[in-house]
Design a protein around this motif. Structure first.
Motif, PDB file in Angstrom:
ATOM      1  N   ALA A   1       8.023   9.780   6.233  1.00 52.16           N
ATOM      2  CA  ALA A   1       8.073  10.369   4.895  1.00 52.16           C
ATOM      3  C   ALA A   1       7.485   9.454   3.831  1.00 52.16           C
ATOM      4  O   ALA A   1       7.203   9.905   2.717  1.00 52.16           O
ATOM      5  N   ARG A   2       7.277   8.177   4.147  1.00 48.96           N
ATOM      6  CA  ARG A   2       6.772   7.228   3.153  1.00 48.96           C
ATOM      7  C   ARG A   2       5.279   7.448   2.945  1.00 48.96           C
ATOM      8  O   ARG A   2       4.488   7.376   3.867  1.00 48.96           O
TER       9      ARG A   2
ATOM     10  N   GLY B   1       6.351  -2.692  -1.879  1.00 45.64           N
ATOM     11  CA  GLY B   1       6.160  -4.047  -1.390  1.00 45.64           C
ATOM     12  C   GLY B   1       7.188  -4.511  -0.375  1.00 45.64           C
ATOM     13  O   GLY B   1       7.089  -5.615   0.139  1.00 45.64           O
ATOM     14  N   GLN B   2       8.187  -3.689  -0.079  1.00 44.98           N
ATOM     15  CA  GLN B   2       9.233  -4.066   0.867  1.00 44.98           C
ATOM     16  C   GLN B   2       9.173  -3.165   2.100  1.00 44.98           C
ATOM     17  O   GLN B   2       8.840  -1.989   2.004  1.00 44.98           O
TER      18      GLN B   2
ATOM     19  N   ARG C   1       0.820  -1.217   0.000  1.00 46.69           N
ATOM     20  CA  ARG C   1       0.000   0.000   0.000  1.00 46.69           C
ATOM     21  C   ARG C   1       0.856   1.271   0.000  1.00 46.69           C
ATOM     22  O   ARG C   1       0.333   2.366  -0.138  1.00 46.69           O
ATOM     23  N   TYR C   2       2.178   1.119   0.169  1.00 44.98           N
ATOM     24  CA  TYR C   2       3.070   2.274   0.269  1.00 44.98           C
ATOM     25  C   TYR C   2       3.934   2.435  -0.969  1.00 44.98           C
ATOM     26  O   TYR C   2       4.348   1.463  -1.590  1.00 44.98           O
TER      27      TYR C   2
ATOM     28  N   GLY D   1      -4.886   5.427  -5.948  1.00 41.15           N
ATOM     29  CA  GLY D   1      -5.527   4.619  -6.976  1.00 41.15           C
ATOM     30  C   GLY D   1      -5.821   3.202  -6.529  1.00 41.15           C
ATOM     31  O   GLY D   1      -6.689   2.968  -5.724  1.00 41.15           O
ATOM     32  N   GLY D   2      -5.067   2.227  -7.057  1.00 43.08           N
ATOM     33  CA  GLY D   2      -5.351   0.818  -6.867  1.00 43.08           C
ATOM     34  C   GLY D   2      -5.069   0.252  -5.500  1.00 43.08           C
ATOM     35  O   GLY D   2      -5.361  -0.894  -5.249  1.00 43.08           O
ATOM     36  N   ALA D   3      -4.512   1.032  -4.597  1.00 46.07           N
ATOM     37  CA  ALA D   3      -4.208   0.514  -3.263  1.00 46.07           C
ATOM     38  C   ALA D   3      -5.439   0.626  -2.379  1.00 46.07           C
ATOM     39  O   ALA D   3      -5.884   1.706  -2.036  1.00 46.07           O
ATOM     40  N   HIS D   4      -6.023  -0.509  -2.041  1.00 46.02           N
ATOM     41  CA  HIS D   4      -7.214  -0.528  -1.197  1.00 46.02           C
ATOM     42  C   HIS D   4      -6.874  -1.190   0.117  1.00 46.02           C
ATOM     43  O   HIS D   4      -6.075  -2.101   0.167  1.00 46.02           O
TER      44      HIS D   4
END
Length: 59
Positions: free
Chosen positions: A49-50, A20-21, A8-9, A55-58
């Motif tokens: 800061a991340r 993804g990491q 999601r980040y 959009g596609g991150a639910h």
């Protein structure tokens, strides 16, 4: 923040962790502005800061 969905980040601008990491940090000494003898450790949550993806991150 146990169970963080790292997908999601966005890429972290602090530690440069890719999508993804998990975020990481270096422990050890700092000499002349550089880490030496550092050990990279995985963080339980993202750096401030991340940013979250849009959009596609639910969640």
């Amino acid at each position: 923040m146990a169970g963080v969905d790292w997908s999601r980040y966005r890429r972290c601008t602090t530690c440069l962790a890719p999508l993804g990491q998990p975020c990481t940090a270096l422990s050890g000494r700092v000499v002349a502005g550089r880490h030496t003898d550092g050990v990279r450790t995985t963080l339980d949550g993202p750096h401030r800061a991340r940013k979250l993806r849009t959009g596609g991150a639910h969640g």
